[in-house]
Design a protein around this motif. Structure first.
Motif, mmCIF file in Angstrom:
data_model
loop_
_atom_site.group_PDB
_atom_site.id
_atom_site.type_symbol
_atom_site.label_atom_id
_atom_site.label_comp_id
_atom_site.label_asym_id
_atom_site.label_seq_id
_atom_site.Cartn_x
_atom_site.Cartn_y
_atom_site.Cartn_z
ATOM 1 N N HIS A 191 -13.786 36.504 51.136
ATOM 2 C CA HIS A 191 -13.913 35.395 52.140
ATOM 3 C C HIS A 191 -15.163 34.833 51.733
ATOM 4 O O HIS A 191 -16.270 35.264 51.930
ATOM 5 C CB HIS A 191 -14.178 36.226 53.525
ATOM 6 C CG HIS A 191 -14.114 35.119 54.568
ATOM 7 N ND1 HIS A 191 -14.368 35.447 56.052
ATOM 8 C CD2 HIS A 191 -14.278 33.795 54.516
ATOM 9 C CE1 HIS A 191 -14.358 34.434 56.728
ATOM 10 N NE2 HIS A 191 -14.289 33.287 55.895
ATOM 11 N N PHE A 192 -14.945 33.615 50.945
ATOM 12 C CA PHE A 192 -15.997 33.081 50.561
ATOM 13 C C PHE A 192 -15.546 31.609 50.487
ATOM 14 O O PHE A 192 -14.553 30.941 50.975
ATOM 15 C CB PHE A 192 -16.433 33.399 49.256
ATOM 16 C CG PHE A 192 -15.163 33.433 48.120
ATOM 17 C CD1 PHE A 192 -14.739 32.464 47.436
ATOM 18 C CD2 PHE A 192 -14.296 34.462 48.255
ATOM 19 C CE1 PHE A 192 -13.780 32.428 46.384
ATOM 20 C CE2 PHE A 192 -13.286 34.567 47.394
ATOM 21 C CZ PHE A 192 -13.012 33.519 46.440
ATOM 22 N N SER A 193 -16.461 30.476 50.158
ATOM 23 C CA SER A 193 -16.330 29.067 49.852
ATOM 24 C C SER A 193 -16.291 28.626 48.504
ATOM 25 O O SER A 193 -17.287 29.093 47.849
ATOM 26 C CB SER A 193 -17.114 28.398 50.947
ATOM 27 O OG SER A 193 -17.047 28.695 52.285
ATOM 28 N N ILE A 194 -15.489 27.653 48.173
ATOM 29 C CA ILE A 194 -15.504 27.167 46.951
ATOM 30 C C ILE A 194 -15.782 25.658 47.252
ATOM 31 O O ILE A 194 -15.441 24.991 47.742
ATOM 32 C CB ILE A 194 -14.392 27.473 46.163
ATOM 33 C CG1 ILE A 194 -13.107 26.719 46.682
ATOM 34 C CG2 ILE A 194 -14.164 28.960 45.853
ATOM 35 C CD1 ILE A 194 -11.803 26.935 45.861
ATOM 36 N N LEU A 195 -16.361 25.080 45.835
ATOM 37 C CA LEU A 195 -16.396 23.538 45.557
ATOM 38 C C LEU A 195 -15.484 23.197 44.606
ATOM 39 O O LEU A 195 -15.454 23.768 43.466
ATOM 40 C CB LEU A 195 -17.762 22.933 45.266
ATOM 41 C CG LEU A 195 -18.842 23.481 46.360
ATOM 42 C CD1 LEU A 195 -20.233 23.105 45.884
ATOM 43 C CD2 LEU A 195 -18.332 22.624 47.650
ATOM 44 N N ILE A 196 -14.528 22.201 44.757
ATOM 45 C CA ILE A 196 -13.668 21.761 43.727
ATOM 46 C C ILE A 196 -14.003 20.374 43.090
ATOM 47 O O ILE A 196 -14.287 19.539 43.900
ATOM 48 C CB ILE A 196 -12.242 21.622 44.261
ATOM 49 C CG1 ILE A 196 -11.732 23.125 44.672
ATOM 50 C CG2 ILE A 196 -11.330 21.242 43.077
ATOM 51 C CD1 ILE A 196 -10.321 23.101 45.151
ATOM 52 N N SER A 197 -14.423 20.191 41.985
ATOM 53 C CA SER A 197 -14.631 19.029 41.361
ATOM 54 C C SER A 197 -13.146 18.752 40.899
ATOM 55 O O SER A 197 -12.701 19.353 39.925
ATOM 56 C CB SER A 197 -15.452 18.926 40.490
ATOM 57 O OG SER A 197 -15.604 17.768 39.736
ATOM 58 N N TRP A 198 -12.569 17.315 41.487
ATOM 59 C CA TRP A 198 -11.258 17.246 40.783
ATOM 60 C C TRP A 198 -11.016 16.759 39.449
ATOM 61 O O TRP A 198 -9.904 16.759 39.014
ATOM 62 C CB TRP A 198 -10.592 16.167 41.805
ATOM 63 C CG TRP A 198 -10.303 16.738 43.191
ATOM 64 C CD1 TRP A 198 -10.898 16.650 44.304
ATOM 65 C CD2 TRP A 198 -9.309 17.680 43.590
ATOM 66 N NE1 TRP A 198 -10.897 17.425 45.441
ATOM 67 C CE2 TRP A 198 -9.470 18.031 44.912
ATOM 68 C CE3 TRP A 198 -8.243 18.352 42.874
ATOM 69 C CZ2 TRP A 198 -8.788 18.880 45.643
ATOM 70 C CZ3 TRP A 198 -7.536 19.264 43.524
ATOM 71 C CH2 TRP A 198 -7.702 19.611 44.905
ATOM 72 N N PHE A 199 -12.173 16.232 38.850
ATOM 73 C CA PHE A 199 -12.205 16.212 37.480
ATOM 74 C C PHE A 199 -13.558 16.508 36.953
ATOM 75 O O PHE A 199 -14.671 16.119 37.531
ATOM 76 C CB PHE A 199 -11.593 14.761 36.925
ATOM 77 C CG PHE A 199 -12.301 13.709 37.698
ATOM 78 C CD1 PHE A 199 -11.377 12.871 38.442
ATOM 79 C CD2 PHE A 199 -13.579 13.307 37.775
ATOM 80 C CE1 PHE A 199 -11.903 11.656 39.102
ATOM 81 C CE2 PHE A 199 -14.256 12.059 38.437
ATOM 82 C CZ PHE A 199 -13.258 11.441 39.177
#
Length: 408
Positions: free
Chosen positions: A255-263
């Motif tokens: 149970h954690f959070s992520i940051l997505i950089s789409w490129f």
């Protein structure tokens, strides 16, 4: 004197160990508890079998293992990816390299690898014993080892354990009872569950160069292809993140959070400059219908909708606040992960027999003479890309060589 060698486990490492020991004229018994062998080889790489990775420098090759790097750096001096390719090609199986350095049989069929291994085992007179369950192991007089197989004890000169990763530590109690330290098994190479209906609407969408960062884990970030699924996100970038973070993410109970950089092309500042340039260049054109990025249109529409930019808005009318939201969305899109999903073709286990209990030169136990280990049972696991099979070939080769050598 011909050595009698038992190999426990009919997977990649087990077969390689058995073949090598038999080549050295040992009487080899390959014990498999089920009625089938080489199951993971069959399904790996989408049924194509990702045999190894075209990283031919042993030092660089070892850097792809979250657990086992130092150990394998030494082992790869004996048998590495270059040796693997030659081994199969010498037996008529051509291996090809793909742009991402993964290596597959030219046939694109894992059965080619299975057939090669089984043919070689038959040629070397390996005794394959299916439905043979080992329930006990004891040291015998003269450094021999007794195995209880289907309830009956049989004595061997050498034993190689290749039983694969165990999902629960209880499955390794029989080895800890012999004095071995067991590193707690946890999953590695898994996908992330994200309960977000809007994201799920992008199911099947792939992005070639994304970045994932785990919030609160400074060193846990990876780049590469990302795939959106109906349950969350997958693809090489996710699998690599899960491998390097196997223990840390287990400690968080997944149970954690992520940051997505789409490129992974722009820095924050570079992206702001680029967007300002597009405002001037596209001016009175609609933002929705004029996507200046190398992003799929579905993803572009999703981003605009998520930050609330109307379909009719022109580039010239993009406010500073909206620009900031767009930059944040493209480079730091946040999601909450609640759970994992096994990636059946690549799933491996982090943990197993501690490498401090194994002699890297021979793969022999430091506690029990003539007992050897190979494969995923050891506390070794690699990222996706053929690295886990390479560890199996390497440790299988060394253990097979060592367990079949007659000592003076």
């Amino acid at each position: 004197m011909q050595l009698k060698v038992a190999v426990i486990g009919g997977g990649a490492a087990g077969y390689f160990a058995a073949i090598k020991a038999a080549e050295n004229k040992a009487e080899v018994h390959l014990l498999e508890k089920t009625s089938k062998v080489l199951g993971k080889v069959k399904i790996s790489g989408g049924g194509r079998c990702n045999v190894t990775n075209a990283t031919f420098n042993p030092v660089q090759l070892s850097k792809n293992y979250p657990r086992g790097e130092k150990f394998l750096k030494k082992a790869f001096n004996v048998f590495n990816a270059e040796h693997t390719v030659k081994w199969f090609e010498d037996r008529g199986v051509k291996i090809k390299e793909e742009p991402d350095k993964r290596m597959f049989p030219e046939s694109n069929d894992s059965q080619t690898i299975i057939d090669c291994l089984q043919k070689e085992a038959f040629k070397c007179h390996v005794n394959l014993r299916l439905s043979s369950t080992v329930t006990g192991l004891t040291s015998k007089e003269g450094n021999k080892i007794g195995l209880v197989i289907n309830g009956i004890e049989e004595v061997f000169d050498r034993v190689i354990v290749c039983t694969g990763g165990q999902p629960k530590i209880e499955g390794l109690n029989w080895l800890s009872d012999l004095g071995h330290t067991i590193e707690r098994p946890v999953p590695s190479l898994f996908t992330f569950k994200i309960q977000d209906k809007k994201l799920a609407s992008l199911m099947g969408l792939s992005v070639p160069d994304a970045k994932i960062r785990v919030i609160g884990e400074k060193k846990l970030q990876e780049t590469g292809p990302l795939l959106v699924t109906h349950w969350g996100v997958s693809g090489p970038v996710v699998l690599r993140t899960s491998a390097w973070g196997a223990r840390a993410l287990s400690d968080k109970n997944y149970h954690f959070s992520i940051l997505i950089s789409w490129f992974n092309k722009y820095s924050d500042q570079d992206l702001r400059v680029f967007i300002q340039e597009q405002k001037e260049k596209l001016r009175k054109k609609q933002i929705k219908n004029n996507n200046p990025f190398t992003l799929p249109q579905r993803l572009w529409d999703y981003c605009l909708d998520k930050i609330g930019i109307p379909e009719s808005k022109m580039w010239l009318d993009l406010s500073k606040k909206e620009l900031n939201k767009l930059v944040e969305m493209l480079l730091s899109d946040e999601y909450e992960v609640k759970g994992t999903t096994k990636f059946k073709e690549e799933f491996v286990t982090c943990g197993g027999v501690s490498l401090t209990d194994i002699d890297v030169k021979t793969m022999q136990s430091k506690h029990i003479n003539n007992l050897y280990f190979a494969g995923e049972l050891m506390d070794i696991d690699g990222i996706t890309g053929g690295f886990n099979f390479q560890a199996a070939w390497t440790t299988g080769f060394i253990s097979g060589c060592s367990a079949s050598v007659l000592l003076e």
